[in-house]
Design a protein around this motif. Structure first.
Motif, mmCIF file in Angstrom:
data_model
loop_
_atom_site.group_PDB
_atom_site.id
_atom_site.type_symbol
_atom_site.label_atom_id
_atom_site.label_comp_id
_atom_site.label_asym_id
_atom_site.label_seq_id
_atom_site.Cartn_x
_atom_site.Cartn_y
_atom_site.Cartn_z
ATOM 1 N N TYR A 40 7.672 13.904 4.782
ATOM 2 C CA TYR A 40 8.464 14.069 5.947
ATOM 3 C C TYR A 40 8.263 12.606 7.205
ATOM 4 N N LEU A 41 7.158 12.356 6.892
ATOM 5 C CA LEU A 41 6.240 10.965 7.800
ATOM 6 C C LEU A 41 7.900 10.046 7.754
ATOM 7 N N LEU A 42 7.629 10.110 6.131
ATOM 8 C CA LEU A 42 9.014 8.556 6.153
ATOM 9 C C LEU A 42 9.848 9.056 6.731
ATOM 10 N N TYR A 43 10.380 10.270 6.409
ATOM 11 C CA TYR A 43 11.800 10.594 7.341
ATOM 12 C C TYR A 43 12.006 9.873 8.954
ATOM 13 N N GLN A 44 10.386 10.806 9.604
ATOM 14 C CA GLN A 44 10.800 10.665 11.131
ATOM 15 C C GLN A 44 10.750 9.262 11.588
ATOM 16 N N ASP A 45 10.055 8.184 11.187
ATOM 17 C CA ASP A 45 9.436 7.224 10.906
ATOM 18 C C ASP A 45 10.928 5.798 10.661
ATOM 19 N N GLY B 28 -3.291 13.040 8.761
ATOM 20 C CA GLY B 28 -2.441 11.970 9.573
ATOM 21 C C GLY B 28 -2.252 11.307 8.362
ATOM 22 N N MET B 29 -2.538 10.303 7.963
ATOM 23 C CA MET B 29 -2.230 9.271 7.571
ATOM 24 C C MET B 29 -3.021 8.174 7.454
ATOM 25 N N THR B 30 -2.951 7.814 5.824
ATOM 26 C CA THR B 30 -3.817 7.031 5.542
ATOM 27 C C THR B 30 -3.453 5.368 6.058
ATOM 28 N N GLY B 31 -3.885 4.741 7.727
ATOM 29 C CA GLY B 31 -3.771 3.339 8.047
ATOM 30 C C GLY B 31 -2.313 3.488 8.952
ATOM 31 N N VAL C 6 3.834 5.511 9.901
ATOM 32 C CA VAL C 6 3.151 5.050 8.613
ATOM 33 C C VAL C 6 3.011 3.574 8.777
ATOM 34 N N ALA C 7 2.408 2.245 8.411
ATOM 35 C CA ALA C 7 1.521 1.298 9.157
ATOM 36 C C ALA C 7 3.239 0.440 8.165
ATOM 37 N N VAL D 274 0.601 -1.499 -0.217
ATOM 38 C CA VAL D 274 -0.211 0.129 0.102
ATOM 39 C C VAL D 274 1.244 1.114 0.086
ATOM 40 N N MET D 275 0.988 2.131 -0.269
ATOM 41 C CA MET D 275 1.436 3.403 -1.660
ATOM 42 C C MET D 275 0.467 4.625 0.268
ATOM 43 N N PRO D 276 1.706 5.095 1.026
ATOM 44 C CA PRO D 276 1.482 5.582 2.141
ATOM 45 C C PRO D 276 0.838 7.371 1.280
ATOM 46 N N GLU D 277 -0.669 7.239 2.117
ATOM 47 C CA GLU D 277 -0.590 8.800 1.524
ATOM 48 C C GLU D 277 -1.611 9.310 2.631
ATOM 49 N N THR D 278 -1.553 10.869 2.527
ATOM 50 C CA THR D 278 -2.322 11.598 3.256
ATOM 51 C C THR D 278 -4.008 11.881 3.241
ATOM 52 N N SER D 279 -4.911 11.445 4.282
ATOM 53 C CA SER D 279 -6.253 11.274 4.164
ATOM 54 C C SER D 279 -6.249 13.014 4.327
#
Length: 163
Positions: free
Chosen positions: A129-134, A47-50, A61-62, A37-42
């Motif tokens: 940004y969220l991927l980097y944080q995670d 926030g993030m989907t998932g 990120v899930a 699943v491609m991460p994307e904003t809702s």
């Protein structure tokens, strides 16, 4: 207890290779699903989907949370067996490598400033940004908590089972 005839008979019949293969499938299934699943904003949620709200490790990120769960599961007392310690360590490293490959693919996609999914082959900038944080949280977890988890699994498996 390990010298009891029933235990010895079970150990004689127990196939470690089959046990390991079943655990590999179990552990990697969730990780692979989350990486598909491609991460994307809702839109409107911020926030993030998932996304995993209330996750103690703070991952957004899930896929990152699934990677942590997969690695943790490799050393869980319910899964880990001392004769398979090298294989479970290798599986944990393979899970991390798979997440790393996925993360690099996601970060290689050009960021967009518009809503999610507006351009094929791109990701919203806040997802980067969220991927980097995670990724940073995952690195901190690998340096801080994982060695404790692995050592606990190894110590638990080396303790005598005679009760």
């Amino acid at each position: 207890m390990r010298t009891h005839p029933s235990t010895l008979e079970l150990m004689r019949r127990f196939n470690l290779q089959i046990y390991y293969q079943l655990r590999v499938q179990e552990i990697t299934r969730e990780l692979e699903r989350s990486l598909e699943v491609m991460p994307e904003t809702s839109p409107g949620s911020g926030g993030m989907t998932g996304a995993l709200r209330g996750q103690p490790d703070g991952l957004k990120v899930a896929a990152a949370a699934a990677a942590v769960r997969a690695v943790s599961r490799c050393f869980s007392p319910a899964v880990f067996l001392a004769p398979l310690s090298c294989r479970f360590l290798r599986l944990a490293l393979q899970c991390l490598s798979r997440f790393d490959t996925w993360l690099k693919q996601q970060l290689a996609l050009p960021p967009t400033s518009g809503p999610a999914g507006t351009t094929a082959g791109s990701t919203p900038a806040n997802v980067h940004y969220l991927l980097y944080q995670d990724a940073q949280r995952l690195i901190d977890w690998l340096r801080g908590e994982l060695p404790t988890v692995v050592l606990a699994a190894l110590e638990l498996s080396s303790q005598p089972d005679d009760l």
